[in-house]
Design an enzyme around this catalytic site. Structure first.
Site, PDB file in Angstrom:
ATOM      1  N   GLY A  41      35.655   5.737  10.675  1.00  9.29           N
ATOM      2  CA  GLY A  41      35.490   5.207  12.038  1.00  9.29           C
ATOM      3  C   GLY A  41      35.440   3.687  12.042  1.00  9.29           C
ATOM      4  O   GLY A  41      34.712   3.081  12.826  1.00  9.29           O
ATOM      5  N   ALA A  42      36.260   3.062  11.171  1.00 14.72           N
ATOM      6  CA  ALA A  42      36.142   1.612  10.953  1.00 14.72           C
ATOM      7  C   ALA A  42      37.193   0.801  11.696  1.00 14.72           C
ATOM      8  O   ALA A  42      37.351  -0.387  11.436  1.00 14.72           O
ATOM      9  CB  ALA A  42      36.186   1.302   9.456  1.00 14.72           C
TER      10      ALA A  42
ATOM     11  N   VAL B  41      37.491  13.109  10.506  1.00 16.98           N
ATOM     12  CA  VAL B  41      36.461  13.516   9.538  1.00 16.98           C
ATOM     13  C   VAL B  41      35.926  14.919   9.813  1.00 16.98           C
ATOM     14  O   VAL B  41      35.417  15.580   8.906  1.00 16.98           O
ATOM     15  CB  VAL B  41      35.290  12.499   9.477  1.00 16.98           C
TER      16      VAL B  41
ATOM     17  N   SER C 253      20.493   7.073  13.669  1.00 14.49           N
ATOM     18  CA  SER C 253      20.288   6.329  14.916  1.00 14.49           C
ATOM     19  C   SER C 253      18.822   6.437  15.319  1.00 14.49           C
ATOM     20  O   SER C 253      18.153   7.425  14.961  1.00 14.49           O
ATOM     21  CB  SER C 253      21.135   6.952  16.037  1.00 14.49           C
TER      22      SER C 253
ATOM     23  N   TYR D 172      23.413  14.592  20.173  1.00  9.97           N
ATOM     24  CA  TYR D 172      23.486  13.396  19.309  1.00  9.97           C
ATOM     25  C   TYR D 172      22.197  13.225  18.506  1.00  9.97           C
ATOM     26  O   TYR D 172      22.235  12.929  17.312  1.00  9.97           O
ATOM     27  CB  TYR D 172      23.741  12.193  20.219  1.00  9.97           C
TER      28      TYR D 172
ATOM     29  N   ALA E  34      22.105  15.733  15.733  1.00  4.08           N
ATOM     30  CA  ALA E  34      23.026  15.338  14.657  1.00  4.08           C
ATOM     31  C   ALA E  34      22.427  14.200  13.840  1.00  4.08           C
ATOM     32  O   ALA E  34      22.481  14.200  12.602  1.00  4.08           O
ATOM     33  CB  ALA E  34      24.372  14.921  15.246  1.00  4.08           C
ATOM     34  N   LYS E  35      21.847  13.210  14.524  1.00  2.00           N
ATOM     35  CA  LYS E  35      21.365  12.021  13.816  1.00  2.00           C
ATOM     36  C   LYS E  35      20.097  12.313  13.012  1.00  2.00           C
ATOM     37  O   LYS E  35      19.862  11.675  11.976  1.00  2.00           O
ATOM     38  CB  LYS E  35      21.146  10.872  14.805  1.00  2.00           C
TER      39      LYS E  35
HETATM   40  P1  NAP Z   1      32.431   3.014  18.273  1.00  2.78           P
HETATM   41  O1  NAP Z   1      32.623   1.578  18.615  1.00  2.78           O
HETATM   42  O2  NAP Z   1      32.621   4.044  19.339  1.00  2.78           O
HETATM   43  O3  NAP Z   1      33.391   3.349  17.025  1.00  2.78           O
HETATM   44  C1  NAP Z   1      33.433   4.618  16.479  1.00  2.78           C
HETATM   45  C2  NAP Z   1      34.742   4.810  15.755  1.00  2.78           C
HETATM   46  O4  NAP Z   1      34.743   6.140  15.183  1.00  2.78           O
HETATM   47  C3  NAP Z   1      35.965   4.718  16.681  1.00  2.78           C
HETATM   48  O5  NAP Z   1      36.960   3.904  16.108  1.00  2.78           O
HETATM   49  C4  NAP Z   1      36.406   6.174  16.791  1.00  2.78           C
HETATM   50  O6  NAP Z   1      37.783   6.348  16.970  1.00  2.78           O
HETATM   51  C5  NAP Z   1      36.024   6.711  15.425  1.00  2.78           C
HETATM   52  N1  NAP Z   1      35.971   8.165  15.402  1.00  2.78           N
HETATM   53  C6  NAP Z   1      35.495   9.006  16.357  1.00  2.78           C
HETATM   54  N2  NAP Z   1      35.657  10.289  15.980  1.00  2.78           N
HETATM   55  C7  NAP Z   1      36.233  10.267  14.752  1.00  2.78           C
HETATM   56  C8  NAP Z   1      36.661  11.268  13.851  1.00  2.78           C
HETATM   57  N3  NAP Z   1      36.524  12.577  14.150  1.00  2.78           N
HETATM   58  N4  NAP Z   1      37.214  10.903  12.666  1.00  2.78           N
HETATM   59  C9  NAP Z   1      37.376   9.587  12.379  1.00  2.78           C
HETATM   60  N5  NAP Z   1      37.008   8.585  13.203  1.00  2.78           N
HETATM   61  C10 NAP Z   1      36.445   8.917  14.384  1.00  2.78           C
HETATM   62  O7  NAP Z   1      30.983   3.295  17.659  1.00  2.78           O
HETATM   63  P2  NAP Z   1      29.871   2.311  17.003  1.00  2.78           P
HETATM   64  O8  NAP Z   1      28.960   1.893  18.088  1.00  2.78           O
HETATM   65  O9  NAP Z   1      30.524   1.310  16.131  1.00  2.78           O
HETATM   66  O10 NAP Z   1      29.060   3.389  16.137  1.00  2.78           O
HETATM   67  C11 NAP Z   1      29.327   3.623  14.752  1.00  2.78           C
HETATM   68  C12 NAP Z   1      28.284   4.587  14.214  1.00  2.78           C
HETATM   69  O11 NAP Z   1      26.977   4.048  14.435  1.00  2.78           O
HETATM   70  C13 NAP Z   1      28.291   5.958  14.885  1.00  2.78           C
HETATM   71  O12 NAP Z   1      27.980   6.958  13.942  1.00  2.78           O
HETATM   72  C14 NAP Z   1      27.180   5.836  15.898  1.00  2.78           C
HETATM   73  O13 NAP Z   1      26.654   7.099  16.252  1.00  2.78           O
HETATM   74  C15 NAP Z   1      26.187   4.990  15.134  1.00  2.78           C
HETATM   75  N6  NAP Z   1      25.242   4.266  15.994  1.00  2.78           N
HETATM   76  C16 NAP Z   1      25.655   3.381  16.930  1.00  2.78           C
HETATM   77  C17 NAP Z   1      24.713   2.728  17.724  1.00  2.78           C
HETATM   78  C18 NAP Z   1      25.093   1.719  18.780  1.00  2.78           C
HETATM   79  O14 NAP Z   1      24.196   1.264  19.506  1.00  2.78           O
HETATM   80  N7  NAP Z   1      26.352   1.321  18.907  1.00  2.78           N
HETATM   81  C19 NAP Z   1      23.350   3.000  17.572  1.00  2.78           C
HETATM   82  C20 NAP Z   1      22.958   3.925  16.618  1.00  2.78           C
HETATM   83  C21 NAP Z   1      23.910   4.550  15.829  1.00  2.78           C
HETATM   84  P3  NAP Z   1      38.413   6.572  18.455  1.00  2.78           P
HETATM   85  O15 NAP Z   1      38.318   5.270  19.128  1.00  2.78           O
HETATM   86  O16 NAP Z   1      39.828   6.985  18.193  1.00  2.78           O
HETATM   87  O17 NAP Z   1      37.583   7.627  19.124  1.00  2.78           O
END
Ligand code: NAP
Length: 255
Positions: free
Chosen positions: A13-14, A65, A143, A155, A158-159
């Site tokens: 998801g990078a 994934v 999270s 969510y 899962a977390k």
């Molecule tokens: P984001 O900006 O939405 O980025 C997530 C990425 O994961 C996107 O590029 C998405 O692709 C990709 N993805 C989704 N489903 C996938 C799959 N099945 N296989 C491969 N890639 C996939 O999210 P983020 O905020 O950077 O979050 C990253 C991680 O941190 C996540 O696990 C999230 O739950 C966790 N987190 C985030 C926060 C926050 O405040 N942002 C807080 C706590 C935890 P698409 O664009 O194609 O969907």
């Protein structure tokens, strides 16, 4: 000399957000990078931005994934194209928020599928290389929502599941030179939280300002805050740290 010289790091998801910042940070510290994301062209574009910014090699690989065959194929491609795998960051994630009574089975299954089954699929595929070479670092994204959050039954389950998964990986893989830890971010300014702002009908800047005001350190987090913690936990400086979850949340859940 960088902490990740001669290491190959895979970040799922990078293509953007926390995953992209982590991939970039690892590359700055010497790692060769595999950017995995659903869309191969978005992954390739992110990989070339990482390579251009840091001068290290980075490849982009399309991977879902949540799909076992796709995860296994991606790990094998990394090993074939980059010569090995040393670090796995299970970062890919989605949200499908709703109050429990309105949450559909599909909302539940898709969130559990990407976060929990996705981390299982990727870790299972990578661990055989880690165990064989007696070296590996696994970092899972939990999270603050693991502690409970209205509208996020799927969510948060899962977390919190990720935290149990991480502890068990620490126990099972520790004897083979493999460390497994988790980071639990608080509010991080990414497209994921921007989507939440849209869902609750608030402009992004207002939503971020409210989150900052409610936080003990009076700011929101940025992807680079998580990347910095990830770099420590995946480095050899943290080789006596395993099975842990580090909350990187500005103290959001204190008190
Ligand atoms: P984001 O900006 O939405 O980025 C997530 C990425 O994961 C996107 O590029 C998405 O692709 C990709 N993805 C989704 N489903 C996938 C799959 N099945 N296989 C491969 N890639 C996939 O999210 P983020 O905020 O950077 O979050 C990253 C991680 O941190 C996540 O696990 C999230 O739950 C966790 N987190 C985030 C926060 C926050 O405040 N942002 C807080 C706590 C935890 P698409 O664009 O194609 O969907």
């Amino acid at each position: 000399m960088g902490r990740f010289d001669a290491r190959v790091a895979v970040v799922t998801g990078a293509a953007r957000g926390i995953g992209f910042a982590t991939a970039r940070r690892f590359a700055e510290e010497g790692a060769t990078i595999a950017v995995l994301d659903l869309d191969e062209s978005a992954a390739a574009d992110a990989a070339s931005r990482v390579a251009d910014a840091t001068g290290t090699k980075a490849v982009g690989i399309g991977c879902d994934v949540a799909d076992t065959a796709s995860a296994e194929a991606a790990v094998e491609r990394v090993v074939a194209e980059l010569g090995g795998i040393h670090i796995l960051v299970n970062n890919a994630g989605i949200t499908r928020d709703n109050l429990l009574f309105k949450m559909t089975e599909e909302d539940w299954d898709s969130v559990i599928g990407v976060h929990l089954k996705g981390a299982f699929n990727m870790t299972k595929a990578a661990q055989k290389h880690f165990v064989q070479q007696k070296y590996g670092k696994i970092l899972n994204l939990s999270s603050v929502s693991a502690l409970g959050n209205r509208g996020q039954a799927n969510y948060s389950a899962a977390k919190m599941g990720i935290q149990g998964f991480t502890r068990t990986l620490g126990i099972e893989l520790g004897p083979f030179g493999v460390n497994a830890n988790a980071v639990a971010p608080g509010f991080i300014a990414t497209e994921m939280t921007d989507a939440t702002a849209a869902r609750v009908g608030m402009p992004v800047e207002e939503f971020r300002a409210a989150a900052a005001e409610a936080n003990p350190v009076r700011r929101v987090g940025y992807p680079e805050d998580i990347a910095a913690a990830a770099a420590f936990l995946c480095s050899d400086e943290a080789s006596y740290v395993t099975g842990q979850t580090l909350y990187v949340d500005g103290g959001a859940k204190l008190g």
